[in-house]
Scaffold this motif. Structure first.
Motif, PDB file in Angstrom:
ATOM      1  N   GLY A 228       0.917  -1.237   0.069  1.00 22.64           N
ATOM      2  CA  GLY A 228      -0.250  -0.006  -0.120  1.00 22.64           C
ATOM      3  C   GLY A 228       0.753   1.263   0.076  1.00 22.64           C
ATOM      4  N   ASP A 229       2.097   1.093  -0.229  1.00 29.26           N
ATOM      5  CA  ASP A 229       3.114   2.259  -0.085  1.00 29.26           C
ATOM      6  C   ASP A 229       2.670   3.213  -1.451  1.00 29.26           C
ATOM      7  N   ASP A 230       2.701   4.471  -1.378  1.00 31.20           N
ATOM      8  CA  ASP A 230       2.231   5.284  -2.375  1.00 31.20           C
ATOM      9  C   ASP A 230       3.665   6.044  -2.864  1.00 31.20           C
ATOM     10  N   CYS A 231       4.761   5.891  -2.619  1.00 27.04           N
ATOM     11  CA  CYS A 231       5.917   6.568  -2.853  1.00 27.04           C
ATOM     12  C   CYS A 231       6.535   6.008  -4.082  1.00 27.04           C
ATOM     13  N   GLY A 232       5.900   5.182  -4.718  1.00 28.18           N
ATOM     14  CA  GLY A 232       6.528   4.948  -6.214  1.00 28.18           C
ATOM     15  C   GLY A 232       7.199   3.497  -6.328  1.00 28.18           C
ATOM     16  N   SER A 233       7.565   3.115  -7.530  1.00 31.84           N
ATOM     17  CA  SER A 233       8.282   1.809  -7.861  1.00 31.84           C
ATOM     18  C   SER A 233       8.841   2.144  -9.178  1.00 31.84           C
ATOM     19  N   LEU A 234       9.744   1.223  -9.556  1.00 30.75           N
ATOM     20  CA  LEU A 234      10.430   1.110 -10.961  1.00 30.75           C
ATOM     21  C   LEU A 234       9.062   0.943 -11.982  1.00 30.75           C
ATOM     22  N   ASP A 235       8.308   0.022 -11.768  1.00 32.75           N
ATOM     23  CA  ASP A 235       6.973  -0.027 -12.619  1.00 32.75           C
ATOM     24  C   ASP A 235       6.228   1.017 -12.795  1.00 32.75           C
ATOM     25  N   GLU A 236       5.870   1.853 -11.571  1.00 31.92           N
ATOM     26  CA  GLU A 236       5.043   2.832 -11.822  1.00 31.92           C
ATOM     27  C   GLU A 236       5.760   4.045 -12.464  1.00 31.92           C
ATOM     28  N   THR A 237       6.987   4.156 -12.293  1.00 31.11           N
ATOM     29  CA  THR A 237       7.887   5.231 -13.264  1.00 31.11           C
ATOM     30  C   THR A 237       7.851   4.730 -14.691  1.00 31.11           C
ATOM     31  N   PHE A 238       7.857   3.524 -15.050  1.00 28.92           N
ATOM     32  CA  PHE A 238       7.945   3.056 -16.416  1.00 28.92           C
ATOM     33  C   PHE A 238       6.754   3.306 -16.999  1.00 28.92           C
ATOM     34  N   LEU A 239       5.449   3.072 -16.339  1.00 32.55           N
ATOM     35  CA  LEU A 239       4.099   3.429 -17.015  1.00 32.55           C
ATOM     36  C   LEU A 239       3.963   4.830 -17.141  1.00 32.55           C
ATOM     37  N   TYR A 240       4.682   5.686 -16.137  1.00 27.84           N
ATOM     38  CA  TYR A 240       4.444   7.051 -16.156  1.00 27.84           C
ATOM     39  C   TYR A 240       5.210   7.537 -17.422  1.00 27.84           C
ATOM     40  N   GLY A 241       6.513   7.109 -17.804  1.00 28.17           N
ATOM     41  CA  GLY A 241       6.984   7.630 -18.793  1.00 28.17           C
ATOM     42  C   GLY A 241       6.248   7.163 -20.019  1.00 28.17           C
ATOM     43  N   ARG A 242       5.767   5.867 -20.170  1.00 32.80           N
ATOM     44  CA  ARG A 242       4.970   5.725 -21.346  1.00 32.80           C
ATOM     45  C   ARG A 242       3.697   6.460 -21.425  1.00 32.80           C
ATOM     46  N   SER A 243       3.157   7.008 -20.268  1.00 34.54           N
ATOM     47  CA  SER A 243       1.888   7.784 -20.209  1.00 34.54           C
ATOM     48  C   SER A 243       2.476   9.256 -21.020  1.00 34.54           C
ATOM     49  N   ARG A 244       3.495   9.444 -20.693  1.00 35.50           N
ATOM     50  CA  ARG A 244       4.058  10.850 -21.343  1.00 35.50           C
ATOM     51  C   ARG A 244       4.857  10.751 -22.625  1.00 35.50           C
ATOM     52  N   GLN A 245       4.620   9.650 -23.175  1.00 37.61           N
ATOM     53  CA  GLN A 245       4.866   9.320 -24.596  1.00 37.61           C
ATOM     54  C   GLN A 245       6.426   9.176 -24.795  1.00 37.61           C
ATOM     55  N   VAL A 246       6.984   8.886 -23.997  1.00 38.53           N
ATOM     56  CA  VAL A 246       8.406   8.497 -23.943  1.00 38.53           C
ATOM     57  C   VAL A 246       8.534   7.254 -24.741  1.00 38.53           C
TER      58      VAL A 246
END
Length: 362
Positions: A228-246
């Motif tokens: 339940g930690d909301d400070c982030g993870s590699l997977d979440e950052t990867f998905l963020y990068g893809r959502s930003r069209q990288v």
């Protein structure tokens, strides 16, 4: 008519002669190279513990030489003792590209002023070009920590577009790469959608998810969200990068050769102090006093001192291997490493070898 000489030579001997000739003509195979980008950051200040002769170049594709930076007027600042010609020459001989890394934590005060006007941007870019071409660099890596606010966002965009235009116009083109924030807190001030074409590679710093700035202890670089930690993870950052069209072909994720300690008894607890530890120092701790626990949800290990006074979140060969497999499964470009030498034990780079072999090095 005279009998040809070969006609008098036994057939078996002819065959042996031909086989010998074939063996002499064989050319040794080129050493295998990583099939993904492996960009390791190297600080000249660490030269005493890892000089250019100790770097295992076969596991690398790029070295980011850290750090120089701009001043507010657009002049390039290169600290005393930074230039390391032997490193650049050794990397080039091994087929590894060298990029000049600009900024880094604590070195970014000059970026806003440099990028504020066209004249300052042009001055800085011109000096960068001259420095890279004079000193055998293959490009630059921008590590502005961190672009903040609408004005800096606009300035950063203009700076990167001008930088890419100048560097990509060279023959051969020079690289423009970036160390990117791991989430939208600072990422909102980067126009990834507009700038994805300007950058050759974008490396997300998928570490430091917890540290002295946090209100609770936690993993330094979890692969997946946990507990339940909301400070982030590699997977979440990867998905963020893809959502930003990288684009996948440019998206790198970070692998830390360090961990972070907290003076508390477990994950998710309040703490007083936190500190960074190299993997080298973590691996040297006595196992009897520091038993290892594997977090099956986060897919990373942590150590917990038996007296209950400290934990250390870190990466080891198992978690690094899983991160490399993640990169392959997602079709991403590769990894960045902070920093080279942090995993060196008994003259060998333990985690770097895991990365290289995960990416096809024999």
């Amino acid at each position: 008519m005279r009998t040809p000489v070969l006609a008098t030579v036994p057939a078996a001997l002819i065959l042996l002669l031909l086989l010998g000739a074939c063996q002499v003509a064989q050319v040794p195979e080129e050493p295998s190279r990583p099939d993904r980008v492996v960009m390791g950051y190297y600080r000249t200040s660490n030269r005493a513990t890892l000089d250019h002769t100790g770097i295992e170049y076969r596991y690398l594709t790029h070295i980011a030489h850290a750090f120089a930076w701009p001043d507010a007027s657009g002049d390039l600042v290169v600290p005393a003792g930074f230039l390391y010609p032997e490193l650049n020459a050794a990397a080039r001989a091994a087929g590894v590209k060298m990029v000049l890394s600009l900024g880094g934590w604590g070195n970014c005060a000059g970026f806003p002023g440099m990028s504020a006007t066209g004249a300052n941007r042009d001055r800085f870019i011109g000096q960068l070009l001259a420095y890279c071409e004079a000193n055998a660099y293959d490009g630059v890596d921008i590590d502005w920590e961190f672009v903040t606010g609408d004005a800096e966002k606009a300035q950063f965009t203009l700076f990167i577009e001008a930088l890419a235009a100048a560097f990509h116009a060279r023959t051969p083109p020079l690289l423009v790469t970036m160390a990117a924030p791991s989430n939208n807190y600072y990422g909102r001030w980067i126009d990834f959608e507009r700038l994805s074409g300007a950058f050759d590679l974008i490396g997300f710093m998928t570490y430091d998810y917890h540290g002295e700035w946090s209100d609770h202890s936690g993993h330094n670089a979890p692969l997946y969200a946990w507990g339940g930690d909301d400070c982030g993870s590699l997977d979440e950052t990867f998905l963020y990068g893809r959502s930003r069209q990288v684009p996948l072909a440019k998206l790198l994720v970070g692998v830390p050769f360090f961990g972070r300690s907290f003076d508390c008894g477990d994950l998710g607890l309040p703490f007083t102090t936190s500190a960074g530890w190299s993997y080298r120092d973590i691996a040297a701790l006595p196992a009897g006093d520091w038993p290892r626990t594997w977090d099956g949800e986060a897919r990373v290990p942590y150590l917990r001192r038996t007296d209950g006074t400290m934990i250390i979140g870190y990466d080891d060969p198992s978690s690094v291997g899983l991160k490399c497999q993640y990169v392959k499964d997602k079709g991403s470009a590769g990894v960045i490493i902070w920093e080279l030498g942090g995993d060196r034990r008994s003259g060998h780079s333990e985690l770097l070898e895991v990365i290289g072999r995960s990416f096809g090095v024999d």
